[in-house]
Design a protein around this motif. Structure first.
Motif, PDB file in Angstrom:
ATOM      1  N   LEU A 115       0.682  -1.203  -0.095  1.00  0.00           N
ATOM      2  CA  LEU A 115      -0.161  -0.037  -0.004  1.00  0.00           C
ATOM      3  C   LEU A 115       0.933   1.243   0.020  1.00  0.00           C
ATOM      4  CD1 LEU A 115      -0.444   1.762   2.908  1.00  0.00           C
ATOM      5  CD2 LEU A 115      -1.441  -0.545   3.783  1.00  0.00           C
ATOM      6  N   ASP A 147      -5.512   6.278  -0.280  1.00  0.00           N
ATOM      7  CA  ASP A 147      -4.676   5.352  -1.146  1.00  0.00           C
ATOM      8  C   ASP A 147      -4.442   5.715  -2.359  1.00  0.00           C
ATOM      9  OD1 ASP A 147      -4.389   2.894  -2.995  1.00  0.00           O
ATOM     10  OD2 ASP A 147      -4.715   1.539  -1.030  1.00  0.00           O
ATOM     11  N   VAL A 149      -3.967   4.175  -5.089  1.00  0.00           N
ATOM     12  CA  VAL A 149      -4.156   3.269  -6.104  1.00  0.00           C
ATOM     13  C   VAL A 149      -5.775   3.370  -6.226  1.00  0.00           C
ATOM     14  CG1 VAL A 149      -4.411   1.061  -7.118  1.00  0.00           C
ATOM     15  CG2 VAL A 149      -2.105   1.800  -6.282  1.00  0.00           C
ATOM     16  N   THR A 150      -6.282   3.060  -5.065  1.00  0.00           N
ATOM     17  CA  THR A 150      -7.981   3.015  -5.069  1.00  0.00           C
ATOM     18  C   THR A 150      -8.700   4.081  -4.738  1.00  0.00           C
ATOM     19  OG1 THR A 150      -8.131   2.468  -2.946  1.00  0.00           O
ATOM     20  CG2 THR A 150      -7.636   0.688  -4.384  1.00  0.00           C
ATOM     21  N   GLY A 151      -7.979   5.146  -4.181  1.00  0.00           N
ATOM     22  CA  GLY A 151      -8.692   6.387  -3.923  1.00  0.00           C
ATOM     23  C   GLY A 151      -9.295   6.235  -2.562  1.00  0.00           C
ATOM     24  N   GLN A 152      -9.372   5.090  -1.946  1.00  0.00           N
ATOM     25  CA  GLN A 152     -10.244   4.750  -0.840  1.00  0.00           C
ATOM     26  C   GLN A 152      -9.615   5.463   0.444  1.00  0.00           C
ATOM     27  OE1 GLN A 152     -13.320   3.873  -0.718  1.00  0.00           O
ATOM     28  NE2 GLN A 152     -13.118   3.948  -2.791  1.00  0.00           N
ATOM     29  N   ASP A 173      -9.084   0.897   6.786  1.00  0.00           N
ATOM     30  CA  ASP A 173      -8.654  -0.216   5.767  1.00  0.00           C
ATOM     31  C   ASP A 173      -7.614  -1.344   6.625  1.00  0.00           C
ATOM     32  OD1 ASP A 173      -6.460  -1.754   3.860  1.00  0.00           O
ATOM     33  OD2 ASP A 173      -7.093   0.029   2.401  1.00  0.00           O
TER      34      ASP A 173
END
Length: 194
Positions: A115, A147, A149-152, A173
């Motif tokens: 991550l 994050d 990559v995911t935007g979360q 997460d």
């Protein structure tokens, strides 16, 4: 071929906790608490952010057993990396401040195996208010780590409602280890105004 040593660390996930600043003359001290108020760790760092500065996290206030630590590697003014390691020396992840991007809203990079996230103050207005305030214990801090990559959301930090020196941390997460999250929050509180 000989077996390689296992360098992986099992993630210890805690979805929510508190970090309380504790006044001290010669060191910065913090207490990491679970939502019920039970102590997860005590943190202490001498008042220095230079290369080699270490924040130690212990199981008890007497500092009899280290559980993990955060070590500064590099010059703080150049975005030193804070490496978080377990008591046995295995890496848990790292974080660093992005000096150029922090001119308006303080920005950090948080990394661990599998991550990578960017942390930034939620509000430019609150960032400016905090910079102009001389009353550090009342600073209103609200930071989100997203994050890459995911935007979360990976984690978020904000001053606890009705508290002057306690910060609520949410970690939605499950890949984020509580030790990395706690070291990041303690580091954030020490570096956000520098």
């Amino acid at each position: 071929m000989p077996d390689q040593p296992d360098t992986t660390v099992d993630v210890q996930h805690v979805p929510a906790f508190l970090v309380r600043e504790r006044p001290a003359l010669r060191a910065e001290r913090h207490e990491v608490l679970d939502p019920t108020g039970a102590t997860l760790a005590f943190a202490e760092r001498r008042r220095s952010w230079g290369p080699g500065a270490t924040t130690m996290f212990h199981t008890d206030e007497a500092r009899t057993r280290e559980t993990f630590r955060s070590e500064v590697r590099g010059r703080p003014s150049l975005g030193a990396r804070h490496v978080v390691v377990a008591a046995d020396g295995r890496p848990l992840g790292s974080f660093r401040k992005q000096a150029a991007r922090s001119l308006v809203r303080t920005t950090f990079v948080l990394e661990a195996e599998g991550l990578a996230g960017t942390a930034q103050e939620r509000s430019g207005f609150l960032a400016l208010e905090r910079r102009l305030s001389s009353d550090t214990p009342t600073r209103r801090i609200a930071v989100d780590v997203i994050d890459d990559v995911t935007g979360q959301p990976l984690l978020s930090v904000a001053r606890a409602p009705g508290e002057r020196s306690t910060y609520a941390v949410d970690v939605p997460d499950p890949r984020v280890d509580v030790r990395l999250a706690a070291a990041f929050v303690v580091g954030l509180l020490g570096m956000i105004d520098h």
